[in-house]
Scaffold this motif. Sequence first.
Motif, PDB file in Angstrom:
ATOM      1  N   ALA A  26       0.841  -1.211   0.000  1.00  0.00           N
ATOM      2  CA  ALA A  26       0.000   0.000   0.000  1.00  0.00           C
ATOM      3  C   ALA A  26       0.867   1.249   0.000  1.00  0.00           C
ATOM      4  CB  ALA A  26      -0.931  -0.001   1.202  1.00  0.00           C
ATOM      5  N   GLY A  70       3.290   1.225  -3.383  1.00  0.00           N
ATOM      6  CA  GLY A  70       2.456   1.389  -4.565  1.00  0.00           C
ATOM      7  C   GLY A  70       1.925   2.808  -4.680  1.00  0.00           C
ATOM      8  N   GLY A  71       1.461   3.348  -3.558  1.00  0.00           N
ATOM      9  CA  GLY A  71       0.967   4.722  -3.550  1.00  0.00           C
ATOM     10  C   GLY A  71       2.072   5.738  -3.758  1.00  0.00           C
ATOM     11  N   LEU A 113       3.080   6.128  -7.352  1.00  0.00           N
ATOM     12  CA  LEU A 113       2.099   6.843  -8.177  1.00  0.00           C
ATOM     13  C   LEU A 113       1.704   8.175  -7.544  1.00  0.00           C
ATOM     14  CD1 LEU A 113      -0.145   3.784  -9.072  1.00  0.00           C
ATOM     15  CD2 LEU A 113       1.552   4.885 -10.521  1.00  0.00           C
ATOM     16  N   TRP A 114       2.622   8.812  -6.818  1.00  0.00           N
ATOM     17  CA  TRP A 114       2.336  10.051  -6.093  1.00  0.00           C
ATOM     18  C   TRP A 114       1.779  11.148  -6.984  1.00  0.00           C
ATOM     19  CZ3 TRP A 114       4.657  14.462  -7.729  1.00  0.00           C
ATOM     20  CH2 TRP A 114       5.765  14.305  -8.564  1.00  0.00           C
ATOM     21  N   PRO A 154      -3.284   8.195  -4.908  1.00  0.00           N
ATOM     22  CA  PRO A 154      -2.393   7.157  -4.375  1.00  0.00           C
ATOM     23  C   PRO A 154      -1.373   7.700  -3.377  1.00  0.00           C
ATOM     24  CG  PRO A 154      -2.635   6.879  -6.725  1.00  0.00           C
ATOM     25  CD  PRO A 154      -3.282   8.192  -6.366  1.00  0.00           C
ATOM     26  N   VAL A 214      -3.166   7.804  -0.139  1.00  0.00           N
ATOM     27  CA  VAL A 214      -3.268   6.425   0.368  1.00  0.00           C
ATOM     28  C   VAL A 214      -1.935   5.987   0.967  1.00  0.00           C
ATOM     29  CG1 VAL A 214      -3.601   4.016  -0.312  1.00  0.00           C
ATOM     30  CG2 VAL A 214      -5.132   5.777  -1.184  1.00  0.00           C
ATOM     31  N   ALA A 215      -0.837   6.356   0.335  1.00  0.00           N
ATOM     32  CA  ALA A 215       0.487   6.006   0.849  1.00  0.00           C
ATOM     33  C   ALA A 215       0.735   6.667   2.200  1.00  0.00           C
ATOM     34  CB  ALA A 215       1.568   6.414  -0.146  1.00  0.00           C
TER      35      ALA A 215
END
Length: 74
Positions: free
Chosen positions: A39, A42-43, A46-47, A52, A55-56
Motif C-alpha cells: 500500500a 504502490g501509492g 504513483l504520487w 495514491p 493512500v500512501a
Amino acid sequence: MAGQGSGGNVIAAICNVFFPGLGQLVQGRILAALIFAIAFFGGAALWFLVLPGIVAAIAYVWAIIDAAKFNPSN
C-alpha cells in the motif's frame, strides 16, 4: 511480545518509521507486513496521481500505529 505498550511494540513502531511493514514483520505478522508495504510503496510510486499519494501517507501512519498497538492475545 508482551503486549500493547511493550518494548517490542515500540521497536516495531520505530522500524515502521524507516520501512513501512517492517514492524509487522518484526512482530511475525507477514501478511500485514506485505499489505502495508505494498500500500505504501504502490501509492508512493504513483504520487503524481495525488490520490495514491494520500493512500500512501495513510498507510504509512496506519502501519506505525498498528505496530505500536498490536496485542498478540487477540
